[in-house]
Write an enzyme that holds these catalytic residues in place. Structure first.
Site, PDB file in Angstrom:
ATOM      1  N   LYS A   1       0.822  -1.213   0.000  1.00  0.00           N
ATOM      2  CA  LYS A   1       0.000   0.000   0.000  1.00  0.00           C
ATOM      3  C   LYS A   1       0.854   1.260   0.000  1.00  0.00           C
ATOM      4  O   LYS A   1       0.499   2.261  -0.611  1.00  0.00           O
ATOM      5  CB  LYS A   1      -0.938   0.013   1.205  1.00  0.00           C
ATOM      6  CG  LYS A   1      -2.086  -0.959   1.049  1.00  0.00           C
ATOM      7  CD  LYS A   1      -3.231  -0.630   1.973  1.00  0.00           C
ATOM      8  CE  LYS A   1      -4.430  -1.512   1.654  1.00  0.00           C
ATOM      9  NZ  LYS A   1      -5.461  -1.455   2.661  1.00  0.00           N
TER      10      LYS A   1
ATOM     11  N   LYS B   1      -4.528  -9.111  -6.800  1.00  0.00           N
ATOM     12  CA  LYS B   1      -5.722  -9.374  -6.006  1.00  0.00           C
ATOM     13  C   LYS B   1      -6.875  -8.469  -6.451  1.00  0.00           C
ATOM     14  O   LYS B   1      -6.629  -7.313  -6.791  1.00  0.00           O
ATOM     15  CB  LYS B   1      -5.334  -9.075  -4.551  1.00  0.00           C
ATOM     16  CG  LYS B   1      -6.284  -9.488  -3.502  1.00  0.00           C
ATOM     17  CD  LYS B   1      -5.739  -9.141  -2.123  1.00  0.00           C
ATOM     18  CE  LYS B   1      -5.757  -7.651  -1.850  1.00  0.00           C
ATOM     19  NZ  LYS B   1      -5.559  -7.269  -0.457  1.00  0.00           N
TER      20      LYS B   1
ATOM     21  N   LYS C   1     -10.491  -2.970  -3.833  1.00  0.00           N
ATOM     22  CA  LYS C   1     -11.252  -1.725  -3.951  1.00  0.00           C
ATOM     23  C   LYS C   1     -10.416  -0.629  -4.576  1.00  0.00           C
ATOM     24  O   LYS C   1     -10.946   0.316  -5.146  1.00  0.00           O
ATOM     25  CB  LYS C   1     -11.667  -1.245  -2.549  1.00  0.00           C
ATOM     26  CG  LYS C   1     -12.678  -2.124  -1.857  1.00  0.00           C
ATOM     27  CD  LYS C   1     -12.820  -1.757  -0.366  1.00  0.00           C
ATOM     28  CE  LYS C   1     -13.589  -2.853   0.355  1.00  0.00           C
ATOM     29  NZ  LYS C   1     -13.472  -2.796   1.809  1.00  0.00           N
TER      30      LYS C   1
END
Ligand code: TYM
Length: 335
Positions: free
Chosen positions: A115, A198, A201
């Protein structure tokens, strides 16, 4: 203090639209597990704000995750559904766990590295310490089992390490060492555009994921456009290992239909992808449409959602508070 033997806690972030990965990797399993376990299902808004959230959107998404739980089949009368920020004990225990967890442990977290990327100097401190709050979510209820998708495995290992270190440091057996429950044929749903990534969102492409709020025609369209290869469907499980996009679509089918990957392969092997995709689209629509329409109905009744969350909050606090009190006593804080 009474020690539960079959208590679940799991959490879902209200940080965007829920997608098929959240449903198949987690929420669908919650529905199964509610029959056997005492369950606490938490909408983790404190985790959501580790990255920027528009306040108006956040409040709406918090209710939407609640609606998704109920629409998917979680019985709000039998289970505790609540919002993380409404139960202050989570954040209080998280601070204590910040002082138990080691920098080296958190430095190894792959989700943080993914992230933060190259931007690690500029992300929030909360994004780094995210897993200690997750450990607090679980351990404040002395939860014994935690159903999650495969991507949360490392965070659960860290939770186990924190519980163990706290127990050792203070010579106590207060915290259980919780077991992850990662099961089903779709524990890691991948992007429909790239089988190595993956489904998430935060992917910029809408075509990478199926959302629980998607209309039937969007679902069909996204599956039709999903990346595959030129070969027909495989004859056996071994031969899909090198074909991640194919493996992903087959796993999604298996999970939605509650059958094994082998069964899907034997039904479709040798067939063209267009045939398989048409079947998958029909299956996905038939399973997701009732959930979407129930979610929409629930979202029109805000006071109902809020009443569920209020009840869940009271119950959650009644369980969390004695655990926090005991923890503080063990550490040597004044009552
Ligand atoms: P979150 O909100 O990202 O995802 C919610 C749940 O969905 C699962 N999931 C997936 N499963 C399969 N394939 C995917 N592509 C996929 N994407 C997401 C996640 O594994 C998760 O189970 N840190 C957690 C939230 C959390 C939590 C907790 C979970 C906070 N506290 C305590 C368990 C216990 C998260 O970010 O989930």
């Amino acid at each position: 203090m009474e020690k539960p033997t079959k208590r679940i806690l799991s959490g879902v972030q209200p940080s965007g639209d829920l997608h098929l990965g959240n449903y198949l990797g987690a929420i669908k399993n919650f529905v199964t597990l509610q029959k056997e376990y005492e369950c606490f299902f938490c909408v983790v808004d404190l985790h959501a704000i580790t990255v920027w959230q528009d306040p108006k959107v956040l409040v709406n998404k918090t209710r939407e995750v609640t609606a998704a739980f109920i629409a998917s089949g979680i019985d709000p009368k039998k289970n505790n559904i609540f919002v993380q920020s409404q139960v202050p004990q989570h954040a209080q225990l998280a601070w204590i766990f910040n002082c138990v967890a080691r920098m080296g442990w958190l430095n190894r977290m792959t989700q943080f590295k993914d992230k933060a990327g190259k931007n690690s100097e500029n992300v929030s401190v909360g994004l780094f310490s995210y897993p200690t709050l997750m450990a607090a979510d679980i351990l404040i209820y002395l939860a014994t089992h935690v159903p999650v998708g495969d991507d949360q495995k490392q965070h659960l290992e860290l939770t186990r390490d924190i519980a163990q270190k706290f127990n050792n440091d203070f010579n106590t057996e207060l915290f259980p060492i919780p077991e992850p429950l990662i099961f089903g044929e779709a524990t890691r749903v991948m992007s429909l555009r790239d089988g190595s990534k993956k489904m998430s969102k935060s992917d910029p492409s809408d075509y990478s994921r199926i959302m629980l709020t998607d209309k039937a025609e969007d679902i069909s369209q996204k599956i039709k456009k999903a990346k595959t290869d030129a070969e027909p469907l495989p004859q056996n499980k071994e031969s899909i290992k090198e074909r991640p996009e194919v493996e992903n679509l087959i796993s999604i089918y298996a999970s939605l239909q509650d059958i094994s990957i082998d069964q899907v392969i034997s039904e479709f092997s040798g067939k063209e992808f267009s045939v398989f995709k048409k079947n998958l689209a029909d299956l996905a629509v038939s399973k997701l449409e009732p959930i979407t329409s129930e979610m929409n109905k629930l979202m029109d009744d805000r006071s109902y959602i809020d009443s569920i969350l209020n009840k869940g909050k009271d119950k959650a606090i009644s369980v969390a508070e004695p655990v926090l009190t005991k923890t503080k006593e063990i550490i040597g804080f004044l009552p």
